[in-house]
Design an enzyme around this catalytic site. Structure first.
Site, PDB file in Angstrom:
ATOM      1  N   LYS A   1       0.834  -1.206   0.000  1.00  0.00           N
ATOM      2  CA  LYS A   1       0.000   0.000   0.000  1.00  0.00           C
ATOM      3  C   LYS A   1       0.868   1.255   0.000  1.00  0.00           C
ATOM      4  CE  LYS A   1      -0.325  -0.351   5.032  1.00  0.00           C
ATOM      5  NZ  LYS A   1      -1.129  -0.909   6.137  1.00  0.00           N
TER       6      LYS A   1
ATOM      7  N   TYR B   1      16.464  29.832   7.600  1.00  0.00           N
ATOM      8  CA  TYR B   1      15.262  30.580   7.987  1.00  0.00           C
ATOM      9  C   TYR B   1      15.140  30.682   9.497  1.00  0.00           C
ATOM     10  CZ  TYR B   1      13.291  30.354   3.264  1.00  0.00           C
ATOM     11  OH  TYR B   1      13.050  30.499   1.931  1.00  0.00           O
TER      12      TYR B   1
HETATM   13  C1  LIG Z   1      -0.309  -1.903   6.855  1.00  0.00           C
HETATM   14  C2  LIG Z   1      -0.870  -3.193   7.266  1.00  0.00           C
HETATM   15  C3  LIG Z   1      -0.050  -4.314   7.466  1.00  0.00           C
HETATM   16  C4  LIG Z   1       1.465  -4.251   7.436  1.00  0.00           C
HETATM   17  O1  LIG Z   1       1.939  -3.706   8.641  1.00  0.00           O
HETATM   18  P1  LIG Z   1       3.511  -3.575   8.937  1.00  0.00           P
HETATM   19  O2  LIG Z   1       3.585  -3.067  10.314  1.00  0.00           O
HETATM   20  O3  LIG Z   1       4.039  -2.592   7.936  1.00  0.00           O
HETATM   21  O4  LIG Z   1       4.083  -4.924   8.742  1.00  0.00           O
HETATM   22  C5  LIG Z   1      -0.675  -5.525   7.730  1.00  0.00           C
HETATM   23  N1  LIG Z   1      -2.020  -5.623   7.832  1.00  0.00           N
HETATM   24  C6  LIG Z   1      -2.832  -4.549   7.684  1.00  0.00           C
HETATM   25  C7  LIG Z   1      -4.306  -4.717   7.824  1.00  0.00           C
HETATM   26  C8  LIG Z   1      -2.288  -3.303   7.410  1.00  0.00           C
HETATM   27  O5  LIG Z   1      -3.087  -2.234   7.277  1.00  0.00           O
END
Ligand SMILES: *Cc1c(COP(=O)(O)O)cnc(C)c1O
Length: 368
Positions: free
Chosen positions: A45, A264
């Site tokens: 994702k 800045y």
């Molecule tokens: C993002 C996510 C993961 C992965 O989590 P990590 O901590 O990056 O391993 C797994 N399951 C769900 C439902 C998620 O939203």
């Protein structure tokens, strides 16, 4: 964009994120070693945590059993690029029309709310797989455990729909001491018992620290990219290799007299005469603006402090300890010996966020 690409080709790049596919494959193989009996749903994702979803998914399709994305559009993007692997959409869908979109692109949704079942009953006409998610205490997404029997019987009654698994998500697995994780696992197992569906609970943190929670499918995210999912434990100590190396270059050097201000707000002043370097990366590239005074970048093999406020397109480095630097030298913001988790610690955030927020101005370049 094409101007940037041609500048890179000419060797004139100002920032870049090198994406090391060998490190990625090492991390995927490590997931299999840690969870040898589980199938792997690789979480890609948010553009594969900022690494480039197409490149990442393309490189590991053969090594994983499914991909997970957050949105329907992320799933469509992978399909359009020719990824044929199973793609699970973790936070779809929230209306009836999306049911046919999911089906058209062969995307597997996760049912996490009873209302979604109404839409499936109405719209699902062609064969469609689905996961069902249970809320075991995080209170983000998921059916209540006591809704599950009712939900499953309704979904099973829809001829086109096939349930492929039951999942839940852990809230505090990064803290291996937190008893909540065991509590969630218990609620999960009790809710699932009586059903014969595959189960999935473990994120990266639980893959590395809770072999009792691997069940049938594991869902690694951050560990694929070489970030540490566990508090107090470095990625290196966990045998993970960083996939992204974020680089920029020095575009200016000057001697700075004692007492002079930098940047800045004139927030930082030198207490002695130093060599100051300006690196061509800033918050416009996604580097965090809020960092503490201990934050460093690497110039060659040397750690150098970032001084003054980070600008949109540049930041300043105290190069006192670096001899022989010259304009054009490479600065590594993270990757290699500077972990993204270390920078995140100085920026009051987590490695996940830093990786995700690298902007499109930074070209991703795949290396082997
Ligand atoms: C993002 C996510 C993961 C992965 O989590 P990590 O901590 O990056 O391993 C797994 N399951 C769900 C439902 C998620 O939203």
């Amino acid at each position: 964009m094409s101007a940037i690409v041609s500048a890179i080709n000419l060797g004139h790049w100002r920032t870049r994120a090198l994406i090391d596919l060998d490190a990625l494959r090492h991390n995927v193989d490590y997931v299999h070693r840690k969870a040898p009996n589980a199938k792997v749903m690789a979480v890609v994702k948010s553009n594969a945590y900022g690494h480039g979803a197409l490149e990442i998914a393309g490189a590991i399709t053969e090594r994983v059993d499914a991909f997970a994305v957050a949105t329907i559009d992320e799933g469509i993007e992978l399909r359009a690029a020719g990824i044929n692997q199973t793609i699970v959409v973790l936070s779809a869908f929230w209306n009836a029309e999306q049911v046919s979109v999911l089906n058209t692109f062969k995307l597997t949704p996760v049912i996490h709310h009873l209302e979604q079942i109404n839409w499936l009953e109405k719209e699902a006409k062609r064969p469609q797989s689905t996961w069902i998610k249970i809320n075991t205490g995080m209170n983000r997404l998921g059916l209540q455990p006591d809704e599950l029997v009712f939900a499953v019987s309704r979904v099973e009654a829809i001829p086109a729909i096939k349930i492929v698994g039951l999942m839940s998500h852990l809230a505090n697995a990064d803290d291996v001491e937190d008893p909540m994780t065991t509590g969630q696992s218990k609620v999960f197992q009790e809710a699932c018992c009586g059903f014969n569906y595959p189960r999935s609970l473990a994120n990266s943190a639980a893959i590395l620290s809770r072999s009792d929670m691997h069940f049938d499918w594991v869902r690694p995210g951050i560990m694929l990219y070489g970030g540490s999912p566990l508090l107090e434990q470095s990625a290196q100590s966990l045998n993970l290799q960083p996939v992204m190396r974020l680089e920029s270059r020095l575009i200016s050097l000057r001697m700075l007299e004692s007492g002079s201000a930098v940047g800045y707000g004139a927030l930082w002043r030198s207490h002695k005469t130093i060599r100051l370097g300006i690196a061509a990366i800033g918050y416009g590239d996604g580097y965090p603006i809020v960092i503490d005074p201990e934050t460093c970048a690497m110039v060659g093999e040397q750690r150098c402090r970032i001084v003054g406020r980070v600008s949109m397109d540049s930041l300043a480095l105290d190069l006192s300890e670096c001899k022989d630097t010259k304009v054009g030298d490479v600065v590594t913001l993270w990757g290699g010996r500077m972990s993204v988790d270390e920078v995140a610690g100085h920026a009051g955030t987590i490695g996940y966020e830093l990786l995700c927020r690298i902007t499109s101005r930074v070209p991703r370049l795949v290396v082997h």
